[in-house]
Design an enzyme around this catalytic site. Structure first.
Site, PDB file in Angstrom:
ATOM      1  N   ASP A  44      -5.654   0.689  -0.582  1.00 14.38           N
ATOM      2  CA  ASP A  44      -5.311   1.774   0.355  1.00 14.38           C
ATOM      3  C   ASP A  44      -6.450   2.785   0.450  1.00 14.38           C
ATOM      4  OD1 ASP A  44      -3.687   3.074   2.155  1.00 14.38           O
ATOM      5  OD2 ASP A  44      -2.496   4.110   0.640  1.00 14.38           O
ATOM      6  N   ASN A  92       2.484  -2.738   9.140  1.00 12.74           N
ATOM      7  CA  ASN A  92       1.196  -2.302   9.710  1.00 12.74           C
ATOM      8  C   ASN A  92       1.058  -2.600  11.211  1.00 12.74           C
ATOM      9  OD1 ASN A  92      -0.620  -2.917   6.613  1.00 12.74           O
ATOM     10  ND2 ASN A  92       0.028  -0.969   7.469  1.00 12.74           N
TER      11      ASN A  92
HETATM   12  C1  IPE Z   1       0.074  -0.450   2.271  1.00 11.83           C
HETATM   13  O1  IPE Z   1      -0.694   0.602   2.754  1.00 11.83           O
HETATM   14  C2  IPE Z   1      -0.304  -1.713   2.975  1.00 11.83           C
HETATM   15  C3  IPE Z   1      -1.630  -2.253   2.669  1.00 11.83           C
HETATM   16  C4  IPE Z   1      -2.468  -1.767   1.807  1.00 11.83           C
HETATM   17  C5  IPE Z   1      -1.973  -3.449   3.388  1.00 11.83           C
HETATM   18  P1  IPE Z   1      -0.169   1.554   3.923  1.00 11.83           P
HETATM   19  O2  IPE Z   1      -1.249   2.532   4.181  1.00 11.83           O
HETATM   20  O3  IPE Z   1       0.274   0.734   5.084  1.00 11.83           O
HETATM   21  O4  IPE Z   1       1.112   2.228   3.277  1.00 11.83           O
HETATM   22  P2  IPE Z   1       1.838   3.592   3.610  1.00 11.83           P
HETATM   23  O5  IPE Z   1       2.150   3.596   5.075  1.00 11.83           O
HETATM   24  O6  IPE Z   1       0.903   4.692   3.264  1.00 11.83           O
HETATM   25  O7  IPE Z   1       3.058   3.599   2.737  1.00 11.83           O
HETATM   26  C1  IPE Z   2      -5.582   0.318   3.744  1.00 10.42           C
HETATM   27  O1  IPE Z   2      -6.167   1.469   4.232  1.00 10.42           O
HETATM   28  C2  IPE Z   2      -5.756  -0.873   4.636  1.00 10.42           C
HETATM   29  C3  IPE Z   2      -4.546  -1.287   5.362  1.00 10.42           C
HETATM   30  C4  IPE Z   2      -3.365  -0.756   5.230  1.00 10.42           C
HETATM   31  C5  IPE Z   2      -4.694  -2.364   6.297  1.00 10.42           C
HETATM   32  P1  IPE Z   2      -5.434   2.393   5.293  1.00 10.42           P
HETATM   33  O2  IPE Z   2      -5.792   1.919   6.657  1.00 10.42           O
HETATM   34  O3  IPE Z   2      -3.985   2.469   5.032  1.00 10.42           O
HETATM   35  O4  IPE Z   2      -6.127   3.788   5.020  1.00 10.42           O
HETATM   36  P2  IPE Z   2      -5.423   5.203   4.959  1.00 10.42           P
HETATM   37  O5  IPE Z   2      -4.308   5.098   3.988  1.00 10.42           O
HETATM   38  O6  IPE Z   2      -4.937   5.495   6.337  1.00 10.42           O
HETATM   39  O7  IPE Z   2      -6.497   6.125   4.515  1.00 10.42           O
HETATM   40 MG    MG Z   3      -2.816   3.682   3.926  1.00  8.71          MG
END
Ligand code: IPE
Ligand code: IPE
Ligand code: MG
Length: 270
Positions: A44, A92
């Site tokens: 994340d 996502n």
């Molecule tokens: C969890 O991260 C999913 C992945 C790392 C693929 P998210 O960024 O989607 O999770 P939330 O929305 O902060 O809970």
């Molecule tokens: C994790 O990084 C990757 C995926 C969930 C695909 P994020 O895209 O969630 O990054 P933040 O949490 O918005 O910084």
């Molecule tokens: Mg995230």
């Protein structure tokens, strides 16, 4: 011609010495005899990493892909048996379509450049999640990578792609009901072990349950990842955004894991 101010050169040297000693300290603390078999990572913070640098969010995903490569090799060299990486959740899809499209292209880019390295390190690729809903090119990249590494007998690199644990458990329940209805499964035979065989993680065999779950970026939640399998996992929430997570971060997380007492409901010295 630019000349480096000697004051800064000393600073740079100090920093090198500092990071080298930190690296040595981490290496000294790590017990190579107690490396977790299965490490799962919720990768994340890509978006925030990019935004901090005034870059578009996708720049964070691109950099995050480099981290996946580094951490895969590092984990494999440490002797980890399974590395599960949460790459795209069933939730996502809610993101802007431009970001979703970029994320869907990443496996294509990733595997087109990285499969030879995976084979060299004897790493086998597996996937959890419904890949039939992914674009054709993404499905092909994933299937080719699995086929090209099917013979590898080292670490399993298990990508969670269009994966959600509630979906996984719901699908398992549906399949169990179907098997009971068809007479292929007796009600009396449904227990934790047989239920586990209907989950996507069954392909990981004896290492289906993560020993250590790491989430980067400071968020302390599970976001629908391996809910059944992490019942007794050790959880490590680290502040670094995924693109900044490196080999030392991985080693530090393992050191933290090695300091825990896993009791599984029993007593410490049993
Ligand atoms: C969890 O991260 C999913 C992945 C790392 C693929 P998210 O960024 O989607 O999770 P939330 O929305 O902060 O809970
Ligand atoms: C994790 O990084 C990757 C995926 C969930 C695909 P994020 O895209 O969630 O990054 P933040 O949490 O918005 O910084
Ligand atoms: Mg995230």
């Amino acid at each position: 011609m630019s000349v480096i101010n000697p004051k800064y050169m000393i600073k740079m040297e100090e920093q090198l010495v500092f990071s080298k000693s930190k690296h040595d300290e981490i290496n000294q603390q790590l017990d190579m005899e107690r490396i977790p078999n299965h490490i799962a990572i919720i990768m994340d913070g890509n978006g925030r990493w990019a935004q901090k640098r005034h870059l578009p969010r996708v720049a964070g995903h691109k950099q995050g892909m480099q981290t996946v490569k580094k951490i895969t090799i590092a984990a494999s060299e440490l002797g980890v048996k399974v590395l599960s990486l949460y790459a795209f959740s069933t939730e996502n899809w809610k993101r802007p379509s431009s970001e979703v499209s970029y994320l869907m292209q990443l496996p294509v880019r990733f595997f087109s450049t990285f499969v030879p390295d995976l084979v060299k390190h004897n790493v086998k690729v597996t996937v959890m999640g419904d890949i039939t809903q992914l674009p054709e090119a993404t499905q092909k990249a994933v299937k080719d990578a699995m086929a090209d590494t099917a013979h590898c007998t080292g670490m399993i690199l298990n990508f969670a792609l269009n994966y959600g644990s509630r979906d996984e458990i719901t699908q398992a329940a549906k399949k169990i009901a179907e098997d009971v209805q068809n007479g292929n499964l007796a009600l009396a035979d449904i227990d934790e072990a047989s239920f586990g065989k209907y989950l996507m993680s069954t392909q990981l065999g004896q290492f289906a349950n993560p020993d250590l779950l790491i989430r980067t970026s400071g968020e302390e939640r599970i976001s629908n990842f391996m809910l059944w399998q992490i019942a007794y996992s050790e959880l490590e929430f680290v502040p670094e955004h995924w693109p900044d997570f490196d080999e030392d971060s991985l080693r530090s997380a393992i050191i933290a894991y090695q300091g825990r007492h896993r009791r599984f409901g029993g007593l410490k010295n049993q």
